[in-house]
Design a protein around this motif. Structure first.
Motif, PDB file in Angstrom:
ATOM      1  N   VAL A 532       0.852  -1.189   0.000  1.00 31.61           N
ATOM      2  CA  VAL A 532       0.000   0.000   0.000  1.00 31.61           C
ATOM      3  C   VAL A 532       0.890   1.242   0.000  1.00 31.61           C
ATOM      4  O   VAL A 532       1.578   1.511   0.979  1.00 31.61           O
ATOM      5  CB  VAL A 532      -0.944   0.021   1.221  1.00 31.61           C
ATOM      6  N   SER A 533       0.891   1.949  -1.116  1.00 35.23           N
ATOM      7  CA  SER A 533       1.686   3.189  -1.228  1.00 35.23           C
ATOM      8  C   SER A 533       3.129   2.968  -0.783  1.00 35.23           C
ATOM      9  O   SER A 533       3.720   3.786  -0.071  1.00 35.23           O
ATOM     10  CB  SER A 533       1.044   4.310  -0.402  1.00 35.23           C
ATOM     11  N   GLY A 534       3.690   1.825  -1.174  1.00 31.68           N
ATOM     12  CA  GLY A 534       5.083   1.537  -0.843  1.00 31.68           C
ATOM     13  C   GLY A 534       5.282   0.843   0.486  1.00 31.68           C
ATOM     14  O   GLY A 534       6.393   0.411   0.788  1.00 31.68           O
ATOM     15  N   HIS A 535       4.245   0.726   1.294  1.00 31.96           N
ATOM     16  CA  HIS A 535       4.344   0.030   2.585  1.00 31.96           C
ATOM     17  C   HIS A 535       3.916  -1.424   2.415  1.00 31.96           C
ATOM     18  O   HIS A 535       2.818  -1.706   1.931  1.00 31.96           O
ATOM     19  CB  HIS A 535       3.447   0.694   3.638  1.00 31.96           C
ATOM     20  N   ARG A 536       4.755  -2.362   2.815  1.00 34.24           N
ATOM     21  CA  ARG A 536       4.410  -3.776   2.742  1.00 34.24           C
ATOM     22  C   ARG A 536       3.746  -4.180   4.051  1.00 34.24           C
ATOM     23  O   ARG A 536       4.317  -4.017   5.134  1.00 34.24           O
ATOM     24  CB  ARG A 536       5.657  -4.626   2.479  1.00 34.24           C
ATOM     25  N   ILE A 537       2.520  -4.712   3.968  1.00 38.24           N
ATOM     26  CA  ILE A 537       1.731  -5.035   5.163  1.00 38.24           C
ATOM     27  C   ILE A 537       1.303  -6.495   5.115  1.00 38.24           C
ATOM     28  O   ILE A 537       0.775  -6.970   4.109  1.00 38.24           O
ATOM     29  CB  ILE A 537       0.451  -4.167   5.250  1.00 38.24           C
ATOM     30  N   SER A 538       1.506  -7.198   6.206  1.00 34.05           N
ATOM     31  CA  SER A 538       1.024  -8.573   6.328  1.00 34.05           C
ATOM     32  C   SER A 538      -0.474  -8.552   6.621  1.00 34.05           C
ATOM     33  O   SER A 538      -0.919  -7.926   7.594  1.00 34.05           O
ATOM     34  CB  SER A 538       1.759  -9.299   7.458  1.00 34.05           C
ATOM     35  N   THR A 539      -1.276  -9.213   5.778  1.00 36.10           N
ATOM     36  CA  THR A 539      -2.719  -9.251   6.035  1.00 36.10           C
ATOM     37  C   THR A 539      -3.024  -9.986   7.330  1.00 36.10           C
ATOM     38  O   THR A 539      -3.994  -9.666   8.019  1.00 36.10           O
ATOM     39  CB  THR A 539      -3.456  -9.910   4.862  1.00 36.10           C
ATOM     40  N   MET A 540      -2.200 -10.986   7.686  1.00 33.16           N
ATOM     41  CA  MET A 540      -2.421 -11.700   8.941  1.00 33.16           C
ATOM     42  C   MET A 540      -2.244 -10.761  10.137  1.00 33.16           C
ATOM     43  O   MET A 540      -2.975 -10.840  11.121  1.00 33.16           O
ATOM     44  CB  MET A 540      -1.468 -12.882   9.063  1.00 33.16           C
ATOM     45  N   GLU A 541      -1.292  -9.855  10.039  1.00 36.95           N
ATOM     46  CA  GLU A 541      -1.066  -8.899  11.119  1.00 36.95           C
ATOM     47  C   GLU A 541      -2.275  -7.982  11.282  1.00 36.95           C
ATOM     48  O   GLU A 541      -2.705  -7.682  12.407  1.00 36.95           O
ATOM     49  CB  GLU A 541       0.188  -8.080  10.824  1.00 36.95           C
ATOM     50  N   MET A 542      -2.863  -7.556  10.167  1.00 35.04           N
ATOM     51  CA  MET A 542      -4.053  -6.715  10.225  1.00 35.04           C
ATOM     52  C   MET A 542      -5.227  -7.490  10.824  1.00 35.04           C
ATOM     53  O   MET A 542      -5.990  -6.958  11.637  1.00 35.04           O
ATOM     54  CB  MET A 542      -4.396  -6.199   8.839  1.00 35.04           C
ATOM     55  N   GLU A 543      -5.362  -8.741  10.423  1.00 28.50           N
ATOM     56  CA  GLU A 543      -6.452  -9.568  10.957  1.00 28.50           C
ATOM     57  C   GLU A 543      -6.288  -9.771  12.464  1.00 28.50           C
ATOM     58  O   GLU A 543      -7.272  -9.740  13.219  1.00 28.50           O
ATOM     59  CB  GLU A 543      -6.481 -10.906  10.230  1.00 28.50           C
ATOM     60  N   SER A 544      -5.059  -9.982  12.903  1.00 25.06           N
ATOM     61  CA  SER A 544      -4.816 -10.160  14.341  1.00 25.06           C
ATOM     62  C   SER A 544      -5.206  -8.920  15.121  1.00 25.06           C
ATOM     63  O   SER A 544      -5.762  -9.005  16.223  1.00 25.06           O
ATOM     64  CB  SER A 544      -3.337 -10.496  14.580  1.00 25.06           C
ATOM     65  N   SER A 545      -4.930  -7.753  14.555  1.00 21.97           N
ATOM     66  CA  SER A 545      -5.317  -6.510  15.207  1.00 21.97           C
ATOM     67  C   SER A 545      -6.832  -6.418  15.337  1.00 21.97           C
ATOM     68  O   SER A 545      -7.365  -6.097  16.413  1.00 21.97           O
ATOM     69  CB  SER A 545      -4.790  -5.317  14.407  1.00 21.97           C
ATOM     70  N   LEU A 546      -7.544  -6.734  14.272  1.00 16.94           N
ATOM     71  CA  LEU A 546      -9.010  -6.653  14.293  1.00 16.94           C
ATOM     72  C   LEU A 546      -9.619  -7.650  15.274  1.00 16.94           C
ATOM     73  O   LEU A 546     -10.564  -7.332  16.004  1.00 16.94           O
ATOM     74  CB  LEU A 546      -9.559  -6.898  12.887  1.00 16.94           C
ATOM     75  N   ILE A 547      -9.097  -8.860  15.284  1.00 16.62           N
ATOM     76  CA  ILE A 547      -9.660  -9.906  16.140  1.00 16.62           C
ATOM     77  C   ILE A 547      -9.494  -9.573  17.620  1.00 16.62           C
ATOM     78  O   ILE A 547     -10.260 -10.035  18.467  1.00 16.62           O
ATOM     79  CB  ILE A 547      -9.022 -11.271  15.784  1.00 16.62           C
ATOM     80  N   ASN A 548      -8.518  -8.747  17.928  1.00 15.04           N
ATOM     81  CA  ASN A 548      -8.320  -8.359  19.327  1.00 15.04           C
ATOM     82  C   ASN A 548      -9.415  -7.420  19.838  1.00 15.04           C
ATOM     83  O   ASN A 548      -9.521  -7.185  21.040  1.00 15.04           O
ATOM     84  CB  ASN A 548      -6.951  -7.694  19.500  1.00 15.04           C
ATOM     85  N   VAL A 570      -9.030  -4.217   2.368  1.00 11.44           N
ATOM     86  CA  VAL A 570     -10.469  -4.253   2.631  1.00 11.44           C
ATOM     87  C   VAL A 570     -10.704  -5.325   3.683  1.00 11.44           C
ATOM     88  O   VAL A 570     -10.221  -6.455   3.544  1.00 11.44           O
ATOM     89  CB  VAL A 570     -11.270  -4.560   1.354  1.00 11.44           C
ATOM     90  N   ALA A 571     -11.445  -4.981   4.731  1.00 15.00           N
ATOM     91  CA  ALA A 571     -11.652  -5.900   5.855  1.00 15.00           C
ATOM     92  C   ALA A 571     -13.062  -6.484   5.842  1.00 15.00           C
ATOM     93  O   ALA A 571     -14.033  -5.780   5.540  1.00 15.00           O
ATOM     94  CB  ALA A 571     -11.406  -5.179   7.180  1.00 15.00           C
ATOM     95  N   PHE A 572     -13.156  -7.762   6.178  1.00 17.33           N
ATOM     96  CA  PHE A 572     -14.431  -8.447   6.361  1.00 17.33           C
ATOM     97  C   PHE A 572     -14.515  -8.875   7.823  1.00 17.33           C
ATOM     98  O   PHE A 572     -13.571  -9.482   8.361  1.00 17.33           O
ATOM     99  CB  PHE A 572     -14.522  -9.672   5.448  1.00 17.33           C
ATOM    100  N   ILE A 573     -15.651  -8.572   8.441  1.00 14.49           N
ATOM    101  CA  ILE A 573     -15.792  -8.764   9.890  1.00 14.49           C
ATOM    102  C   ILE A 573     -17.060  -9.552  10.208  1.00 14.49           C
ATOM    103  O   ILE A 573     -18.143  -9.244   9.692  1.00 14.49           O
ATOM    104  CB  ILE A 573     -15.868  -7.396  10.618  1.00 14.49           C
ATOM    105  N   THR A 574     -16.921 -10.555  11.074  1.00 11.86           N
ATOM    106  CA  THR A 574     -18.067 -11.216  11.685  1.00 11.86           C
ATOM    107  C   THR A 574     -18.120 -10.776  13.139  1.00 11.86           C
ATOM    108  O   THR A 574     -17.117 -10.886  13.862  1.00 11.86           O
ATOM    109  CB  THR A 574     -17.939 -12.748  11.611  1.00 11.86           C
ATOM    110  N   LEU A 575     -19.272 -10.275  13.564  1.00 14.17           N
ATOM    111  CA  LEU A 575     -19.386  -9.672  14.890  1.00 14.17           C
ATOM    112  C   LEU A 575     -19.858 -10.659  15.952  1.00 14.17           C
ATOM    113  O   LEU A 575     -20.602 -11.603  15.661  1.00 14.17           O
ATOM    114  CB  LEU A 575     -20.367  -8.492  14.840  1.00 14.17           C
ATOM    115  N   GLU A 576     -19.430 -10.403  17.167  1.00 15.21           N
ATOM    116  CA  GLU A 576     -19.978 -11.101  18.328  1.00 15.21           C
ATOM    117  C   GLU A 576     -21.459 -10.734  18.432  1.00 15.21           C
ATOM    118  O   GLU A 576     -21.855  -9.617  18.083  1.00 15.21           O
ATOM    119  CB  GLU A 576     -19.204 -10.666  19.580  1.00 15.21           C
ATOM    120  N   LYS A 577     -22.284 -11.668  18.895  1.00 14.04           N
ATOM    121  CA  LYS A 577     -23.742 -11.529  18.790  1.00 14.04           C
ATOM    122  C   LYS A 577     -24.322 -10.302  19.492  1.00 14.04           C
ATOM    123  O   LYS A 577     -25.406  -9.836  19.134  1.00 14.04           O
ATOM    124  CB  LYS A 577     -24.428 -12.788  19.311  1.00 14.04           C
ATOM    125  N   SER A 578     -23.630  -9.738  20.460  1.00 15.81           N
ATOM    126  CA  SER A 578     -24.171  -8.585  21.184  1.00 15.81           C
ATOM    127  C   SER A 578     -23.859  -7.255  20.496  1.00 15.81           C
ATOM    128  O   SER A 578     -24.267  -6.199  20.971  1.00 15.81           O
ATOM    129  CB  SER A 578     -23.626  -8.559  22.615  1.00 15.81           C
TER     130      SER A 578
END
Length: 661
Positions: A532-548, A570-578
């Motif tokens: 992204v704009s010259g920055h290399r990003i691990s998608t797993m790292e982004m997912e770990s951040s979201l899951i926290n 682009v992120a896809f999210i499944t939410l906790e039921k509450s």
């Protein structure tokens, strides 16, 4: 040379991770009971790997054994050259001929439709011998390939063990793959026979497997015989005269005595194709004897598996995990195992707990998606069932986020259950990284420590080892018995795929970090990195951040082409039921990634979805998510989905923009 695959925040979290020791009560029953015991055994196995593998071999039954343990080096190597061993004999006969275990249940079966069956080791020996004679009667010989298109059934295990008994190479194909995917595997492997079920129960529906087989065989192929097990009684099943055989009819005529064939430990035993999400699927070849030796060792020490255990690995037989830790590793150790057909949350959300309670399961092996599913359904549901026997929860396949780790330990395991988050690949035939449950400390998110006899290392782009705390490429420097021996019909591809990057080492294709305590943290595939704009990003790292985040049960991040930035996440999210989708929550999730990684990693969009597209093994199919955001539809094969019913709703959620912010 440093590989830029992790943010400073991620490296800081790894460095500050908390060590959680196993309970004293668990330690007392473990094969190894202290960190010192693990370190001493590991060091000895690295200095003298032959002695370690000889120790494992001494616990197995051999038909002929030479003194040599290892011959050659990566990529051309052999274990126990000139020695003969039979996998089926070790998984079945040595228990069936032992008065103490012959009448012990080997496999409990539970169908989604409520059907239950069980088979003892003695009964299993009889059925395996009979089907081995069936294979012989069909003209199949050592080295021939058969394709097996079946779900988790006792009969499936009978078929596979019968193949291993006489040296027929089997290729299991996920019972849900399309006719096209099945055809490709049948033709690519030169299969001479197909063994299938007529149908399969899945989420209350019947999948017509035999019809898919017929469609797959509508081409030029070498298949001479198709054996059909009538799993679904009364289902109209097309049969071709002269080619197709009824499983029950043909096995009823077979003799129940078939001595196990002496097979070279390095002869091919099984063939399993990678998913083929990019490029042509690879037919991974494993040596039968080497696979037995390796999986027996992994299962013994990483699962602490014992004959008295009641153990459930929820993986589908189309996934190699079942072959490693159930079919071969589990049965070789003489345990009692659960086989389950269908979705583990159907016909009700407590189905998984219900099965665990019914059979007093004490060790469970599943994918992180299954554990996150339990978290999503809530603590109240879990507390309705007696799970007091649980002592070990094992995970493989996807990153296990710390929130799910903590919930598993506290909610399911009363605060003292051991959690073993492992790492392995189809090619490794096991899990070179894992905890040794009674010996090593646990860390939420870590993949544990190297297994005995495995020289695991992290290197830079120059192939040189990097310091602890530095991300790099995960490699293994020495041969081990269960490592894949070839790609079927394409040895050059085998060498290019795994041994060209770092000469003299197996290149895993994953990036990882080793912390100061010697624990390994796998960051993701090297190719799961977006620029992204010259920055290399691990998608797993982004997912770990979201899951926290407290609201998130599951997260998947994919890249979408962008005219300005090249690619945007682009992120896809499944939410906790509450929690409910909202602009405010989306902004909060985007900000969480900014806080954890940096502003350059901020997702372009967040899609709230009810469910992710997954395989039956629990892996999120990110390729489908990319296709939806880029094309507005899924154009590739969709029959491998765990639940095909979600696809239309998923496309609507994404393209309709109703839940995208």
């Amino acid at each position: 040379m440093v590989i830029d695959l992790a943010s400073e925040e991620t490296l800081k979290l790894i460095a500050e991770s908390v060590k959680v020791p196993p309970s004293d009560s668990y330690r007392s029953t473990s094969y190894l009971q202290s960190e010192e015991a693990y370190l001493a055994k590991y060091q000895a196995s690295i200095e003298d790997p032959e002695s370690f593998w000889r120790e494992i071999a001494d616990e197995l039954t051999w038909q002929h054994r030479e003194q040599a343990v290892v011959e050659g080096s990566l990529p051309d190597f052999r274990f126990f050259p000139g020695s003969f061993i039979n996998v089926s004999e070790n998984c079945v006969d040595r228990h069936a001929t032992n008065p103490a275990s012959r009448n012990k249940v080997a496999l409990f079966f539970e169908g989604e439709n409520g059907e239950r069956k069980a088979v003892t080791y003695l009964q299993l020996q009889r059925e395996v011998s009979k089907f081995a004679n069936v294979l012989k009667s069909l003209g199949l010989q050592k080295g021939d390939v058969v394709s097996v298109y079946m779900q988790n059934l006792i009969e499936t295990y009978v078929v596979l063990l019968a193949c291993l008994r006489i040296g027929v190479i089997y290729n299991t194909v996920f019972a849900g793959f399309s006719a096209e995917a099945l055809r490709e595997r049948i033709v690519s492997s030169n299969a001479k026979a197909v063994i299938c079920a007529n149908g399969s129960y899945r989420r209350g529906k019947v999948l017509r497997l035999k019809e898919i087989v017929d469609e797959a065989l509508d081409c030029e192929n070498q298949v001479e015989n198709v054996v059909v097990y009538n799993r679904v009684q009364g289902l109209e099943t097309p049969m071709m005269e002269g080619r197709d055989h009824d499983y029950d009819a043909i096995i009823s005529q077979a003799l129940a005595n078939c001595p196990p064939e002496p097979l070279d430990a390095n002869d091919p035993g099984l063939l399993i194709f990678t998913s083929g999400t990019s490029g042509k699927p690879k037919g991974i070849v494993h040596a039968g004897g080497g696979f037995l030796i390796g999986t027996y060792a992994y299962t013994k020490y990483q699962l602490d598996l014992r004959p008295e255990d009641v153990y459930w690995n929820t993986a589908d037989i189309g996934w190699l995990t079942s072959h490693i830790f159930v079919l071969v590793g589990g049965l070789a150790l003489g345990t009692t195992t659960i086989l389950y057909e269908g979705a583990i949350d159907f016909p009700h959300q407590g189905r998984l707990y219900e099965v665990m309670e019914r059979y007093s399961v004490n060790k469970v092996f599943s994918a992180p998606t299954a554990y996150r599913m339990m978290l999503k359904y809530g603590l109240d549901l879990a507390q309705k069932y007696d799970l007091s026997n649980l002592s070990l929860l094992v995970s493989v396949g996807e990153p296990l986020n710390p929130e799910a780790w903590q919930w598993m330990r506290k909610a399911l395991g009363r605060g003292d259950v051991v959690i073993n988050n492992t790492w392995g690949q189809t090619e490794t035939g096991g899990t070179p990284l894992a905890s040794i449950p009674g010996a090593t400390v646990m860390k939420a998110g870590s993949c544990g420590v190297p297994f005995f006899g495995h020289q695991v290392d992290i290197v830079g782009s120059d192939g040189e080892s990097v310091p602890d705390g530095t991300p790099g490429y995960l490699i293994i420097r020495n041969p081990f018995p269960s490592l894949a021996r070839d790609i079927f019909g394409d040895h050059d591809r085998y060498l290019r795929s795994y041994f060209a990057q770092v000469p003299g080492a197996y290149f895993t294709g994953d990036s990882a970090v080793r912390d100061s305590d010697g624990q390994f943290w796998v960051l993701g595939r090297v190719d799961d990195v977006i620029n992204v704009s010259g920055h290399r990003i691990s998608t797993m790292e982004m997912e770990s951040s979201l899951i926290n985040h407290r609201a998130v049960v599951e997260a998947a991040v994919v890249g979408q082409p962008d005219e300005v930035k090249g690619v945007v996440p682009v992120a896809f999210i499944t939410l906790e039921k509450s929690f409910a989708p909202s602009d405010e929550l989306a902004a909060e999730l985007k900000q969480q990634i900014v806080n954890d990684i940096g502003s350059f990693a901020r997702p372009e969009r967040v899609h709230f979805v009810e469910a992710m597209p997954k395989t039956r093994s629990g892996k999120i199919i990110r390729r489908m998510l990319r296709e939806i955001i880029q094309n507005g539809e899924v154009r590739g094969d969709v029959t491998g989905l765990e639940d095909s019913d979600i696809l239309d709703k998923l496309v609507l959620d994404v393209t309709g923009q109703g839940n995208a912010v």
